[in-house]
Design a protein around this motif. Sequence first.
Motif, PDB file in Angstrom:
ATOM      1  N   ILE A 182      33.641  33.234  40.589  1.00 12.31           N
ATOM      2  CA  ILE A 182      35.034  32.768  41.192  1.00 12.31           C
ATOM      3  C   ILE A 182      35.892  32.215  40.231  1.00 12.31           C
ATOM      4  CG2 ILE A 182      35.489  32.244  43.676  1.00 12.31           C
ATOM      5  CD1 ILE A 182      31.998  31.213  43.616  1.00 12.31           C
ATOM      6  N   LEU A 183      37.353  32.791  40.359  1.00 19.90           N
ATOM      7  CA  LEU A 183      38.731  32.247  40.010  1.00 19.90           C
ATOM      8  C   LEU A 183      38.902  31.109  41.406  1.00 19.90           C
ATOM      9  CD1 LEU A 183      40.460  31.420  37.704  1.00 19.90           C
ATOM     10  CD2 LEU A 183      41.897  33.875  39.302  1.00 19.90           C
ATOM     11  N   CYS A 184      38.553  30.357  41.018  1.00 20.43           N
ATOM     12  CA  CYS A 184      39.349  29.059  42.461  1.00 20.43           C
ATOM     13  C   CYS A 184      40.495  28.988  42.233  1.00 20.43           C
ATOM     14  CB  CYS A 184      38.109  28.095  42.649  1.00 20.43           C
ATOM     15  SG  CYS A 184      36.593  28.238  43.319  1.00 20.43           S
ATOM     16  N   ILE A 185      41.593  29.103  43.246  1.00 17.54           N
ATOM     17  CA  ILE A 185      42.736  28.751  42.725  1.00 17.54           C
ATOM     18  C   ILE A 185      42.825  27.695  44.083  1.00 17.54           C
ATOM     19  CG2 ILE A 185      45.966  29.151  42.673  1.00 17.54           C
ATOM     20  CD1 ILE A 185      44.485  31.692  41.438  1.00 17.54           C
ATOM     21  N   GLY A 186      42.906  26.489  44.309  1.00 20.53           N
ATOM     22  CA  GLY A 186      43.479  25.167  45.399  1.00 20.53           C
ATOM     23  C   GLY A 186      41.960  25.529  46.320  1.00 20.53           C
ATOM     24  N   THR A 187      40.981  25.953  45.457  1.00 22.66           N
ATOM     25  CA  THR A 187      39.721  25.296  46.421  1.00 22.66           C
ATOM     26  C   THR A 187      38.889  24.756  45.759  1.00 22.66           C
ATOM     27  OG1 THR A 187      39.296  27.641  45.095  1.00 22.66           O
ATOM     28  CG2 THR A 187      40.540  27.887  47.901  1.00 22.66           C
ATOM     29  N   PRO A 188      38.468  23.293  45.124  1.00 20.29           N
ATOM     30  CA  PRO A 188      37.919  23.101  44.789  1.00 20.29           C
ATOM     31  C   PRO A 188      36.196  22.640  45.379  1.00 20.29           C
ATOM     32  CG  PRO A 188      40.276  21.141  45.850  1.00 20.29           C
ATOM     33  CD  PRO A 188      40.197  23.140  45.586  1.00 20.29           C
ATOM     34  N   SER A 189      36.354  23.190  46.884  1.00 19.86           N
ATOM     35  CA  SER A 189      35.131  22.899  47.386  1.00 19.86           C
ATOM     36  C   SER A 189      34.857  23.955  47.291  1.00 19.86           C
ATOM     37  CB  SER A 189      35.240  22.319  48.971  1.00 19.86           C
ATOM     38  OG  SER A 189      35.959  23.086  49.605  1.00 19.86           O
ATOM     39  N   ILE A 190      34.918  25.033  47.015  1.00 19.67           N
ATOM     40  CA  ILE A 190      34.210  26.221  47.105  1.00 19.67           C
ATOM     41  C   ILE A 190      33.865  26.569  45.514  1.00 19.67           C
ATOM     42  CG2 ILE A 190      34.493  29.151  46.278  1.00 19.67           C
ATOM     43  CD1 ILE A 190      34.512  28.158  49.562  1.00 19.67           C
ATOM     44  N   HIS A 191      35.235  25.655  44.414  1.00 21.23           N
ATOM     45  CA  HIS A 191      34.280  25.756  43.349  1.00 21.23           C
ATOM     46  C   HIS A 191      33.281  24.373  43.334  1.00 21.23           C
ATOM     47  CE1 HIS A 191      34.672  25.245  38.576  1.00 21.23           C
ATOM     48  NE2 HIS A 191      34.979  23.900  39.087  1.00 21.23           N
ATOM     49  N   GLU A 192      32.988  23.641  44.305  1.00 25.78           N
ATOM     50  CA  GLU A 192      31.664  22.598  43.934  1.00 25.78           C
ATOM     51  C   GLU A 192      30.393  23.232  44.300  1.00 25.78           C
ATOM     52  OE1 GLU A 192      32.961  19.281  46.171  1.00 25.78           O
ATOM     53  OE2 GLU A 192      34.421  18.496  44.859  1.00 25.78           O
ATOM     54  N   GLU A 193      31.027  23.974  44.995  1.00 28.67           N
ATOM     55  CA  GLU A 193      29.633  24.796  45.823  1.00 28.67           C
ATOM     56  C   GLU A 193      29.361  26.030  44.768  1.00 28.67           C
ATOM     57  OE1 GLU A 193      27.605  23.885  48.095  1.00 28.67           O
ATOM     58  OE2 GLU A 193      26.595  26.271  48.323  1.00 28.67           O
ATOM     59  N   ALA A 194      30.002  26.723  44.385  1.00 23.58           N
ATOM     60  CA  ALA A 194      29.436  27.359  43.423  1.00 23.58           C
ATOM     61  C   ALA A 194      28.759  26.366  41.709  1.00 23.58           C
ATOM     62  CB  ALA A 194      31.032  28.302  42.774  1.00 23.58           C
ATOM     63  N   GLU A 195      29.414  25.372  41.526  1.00 22.98           N
ATOM     64  CA  GLU A 195      28.841  24.994  40.084  1.00 22.98           C
ATOM     65  C   GLU A 195      28.049  23.891  40.632  1.00 22.98           C
ATOM     66  OE1 GLU A 195      30.368  24.252  37.046  1.00 22.98           O
ATOM     67  OE2 GLU A 195      31.063  26.202  37.977  1.00 22.98           O
ATOM     68  N   SER A 196      27.635  24.323  42.125  1.00 25.51           N
ATOM     69  CA  SER A 196      25.643  23.558  42.182  1.00 25.51           C
ATOM     70  C   SER A 196      24.803  24.716  42.523  1.00 25.51           C
ATOM     71  CB  SER A 196      25.773  22.997  43.809  1.00 25.51           C
ATOM     72  OG  SER A 196      25.901  23.774  45.233  1.00 25.51           O
ATOM     73  N   ARG A 197      25.002  26.267  42.001  1.00 22.87           N
ATOM     74  CA  ARG A 197      24.347  26.974  42.641  1.00 22.87           C
ATOM     75  C   ARG A 197      24.949  28.173  40.892  1.00 22.87           C
ATOM     76  NH1 ARG A 197      25.340  29.990  48.593  1.00 22.87           N
ATOM     77  NH2 ARG A 197      24.804  31.384  47.258  1.00 22.87           N
ATOM     78  N   SER A 198      22.687  28.221  40.579  1.00 20.08           N
ATOM     79  CA  SER A 198      22.863  29.466  39.522  1.00 20.08           C
ATOM     80  C   SER A 198      23.245  30.564  39.478  1.00 20.08           C
ATOM     81  CB  SER A 198      21.529  29.359  39.074  1.00 20.08           C
ATOM     82  OG  SER A 198      20.401  29.391  39.988  1.00 20.08           O
ATOM     83  N   ASP A 199      23.625  31.194  40.951  1.00 21.34           N
ATOM     84  CA  ASP A 199      24.174  32.787  41.104  1.00 21.34           C
ATOM     85  C   ASP A 199      25.606  32.796  40.940  1.00 21.34           C
ATOM     86  OD1 ASP A 199      24.008  31.311  43.177  1.00 21.34           O
ATOM     87  OD2 ASP A 199      23.028  33.056  44.654  1.00 21.34           O
ATOM     88  N   PHE A 200      26.119  31.874  40.692  1.00 24.07           N
ATOM     89  CA  PHE A 200      27.472  32.035  40.377  1.00 24.07           C
ATOM     90  C   PHE A 200      28.203  31.389  39.504  1.00 24.07           C
ATOM     91  CE2 PHE A 200      27.172  32.995  45.219  1.00 24.07           C
ATOM     92  CZ  PHE A 200      28.162  33.657  45.274  1.00 24.07           C
TER      93      PHE A 200
END
Length: 457
Positions: A182-200
């Motif tokens: 995921i390339l998160c542009i202006g979506t820090p909460s998506i980035h945070e969620e992705a970082e907490s998961r091993s599948d992203f």
Amino acid sequence: MPRKRKLETKDSNTQKSLPVEVVIEDVTTHPLCLHGPTLLFSTEKGRYFACASCRNKECTVHIDEEDWKKESVRKRNEKYYSLIPKIDKAAAWSNFVEVKARHYVDRAFCSTCEDLYLVSKPSKKHAKEHRIITPLTDEQLARPTTWLPMLENDSVEAQYMFTKKSVTTVFGILKNNNISNILCIGTPSIHEEAESRSDFNSILMDYDKRHCNFYPPNKFIWYNMFNNYMFNGNEDEKVLKKFFKKSKEGGICIVMDPPFGGRVEPLVQTLKELTETYKNVCDKPDEGLLSVLWAFPYFSEPYITNMAPEIKMHDYQIEYTNHKKFINKMKDGRKFVSPIRFFTNMPLRTIDLSNDSNYKMCNKCKFYVASSNNHCHKCGSCTSKNGMTYKHCDVCKRCVKPTFLHCKECEMCCQERNHVCGVVVESQSCFNCKQKGHKQSDCPQLQVQNKKKRKSA
Ligand SMILES: C[S@@+](CC[C@H](N)C(=O)[O-])C[C@H]1O[C@@H](n2cnc3c(N)ncnc32)[C@H](O)[C@@H]1O
Ligand SMILES: [Zn+2]
Ligand SMILES: [Zn+2]
Ligand SMILES: [Zn+2]
Ligand SMILES: [Zn+2]
Ligand SMILES: [Zn+2]
């Protein structure tokens, strides 16, 4: 005698009826301001360069296109090469590692200085009136959007965070499309969620540089999405290319949530430029536009589909935790409906809302729509955009809002309330270009076409 028409124009950049266009071209030769290369704007009165940051009133750079040809003007603008700020990402990261290693009560963030530090070892004195946030748990360090004070300067940075439910919906869509990068542009909460998961795997590109306090240098890029400008230049370009290279095998998607007043043209241009970079890095010359999931108001639909026809709007109403304006509107007792939708080039049927009772599957459209949306057999689609149930007008041959009534005098459906014949109301849209504030007979698009026809005749 023709009736005089009053045309309401609103001086905002929301593209409602302002006759300002962004000229889409390579911006790297444009004058600079503190926010990177300016954009070229075109009005009836002429063309000028101004700040790319959305509605940035503090940024005063304004250079007429003609003046930019002058050597003296170019010379004066050169100072920005050294004025545009950069961040020391390596230092920020080693600071984070040091802070993270300590007990959570020793960790603090000064919101005034944007500085993460140890209470037992302050790097500098924070004045009494500074806004200090402490203690900070591991969970809080991993999810700064849950506690960082929101930047609510509505015109520039306006931060509105997705609710948990909306975040879950996003990840469901990505899963259904086999996307793991995921390339998160202006979506820090998506980035945070992705970082907490091993599948992203994910990277955050945002204009809010406070995020650099919490991520390693390859996970955050200080970025302006309106001119595709990375503040740390080459260093960041390498980071982005490496991210692209790594995502060559798994699917990749841009998840973008711009400030609401942002202009569509430069955003579409940014998507196209990022796609070009991806294609070059991954040696995939024949790929189309990168998959994108873009949160934006429903009334931007005509602009987006006009510039990127492969991007379609879905009916899902994205929910935010802190949209003050949203909440205020609810005071009158009406159920509040978020105006923000997903725009995407992924198949709409992959947006699975079977667990949400506010949506139903339309068997004709073959995707989920709001329960209040009606499939119109004359239009061949579920026609509501704003959450209300639209009704079909046989004269206009299209569905209109329930608050509209067909006016014979105006020869179109008009807002029923306070209707005065001949007065074009802001909220009415042109049948040709769907833009608000004028009728088809006054459509500037058609006038340009007619002029061209006349010329060639
Ligand atoms: C409407 S909020 C979206 C937040 C998102 N809903 C979330 O939950 O993560 C807009 C985001 O875009 C960022 N932003 C604002 N202007 C920007 C710009 N010119 N370039 C890049 N990011 C920008 C803000 O810092 C903020 O994170
Ligand atoms: Zn401070
Ligand atoms: Zn339908
Ligand atoms: Zn209809
Ligand atoms: Zn009508
Ligand atoms: Zn028009």
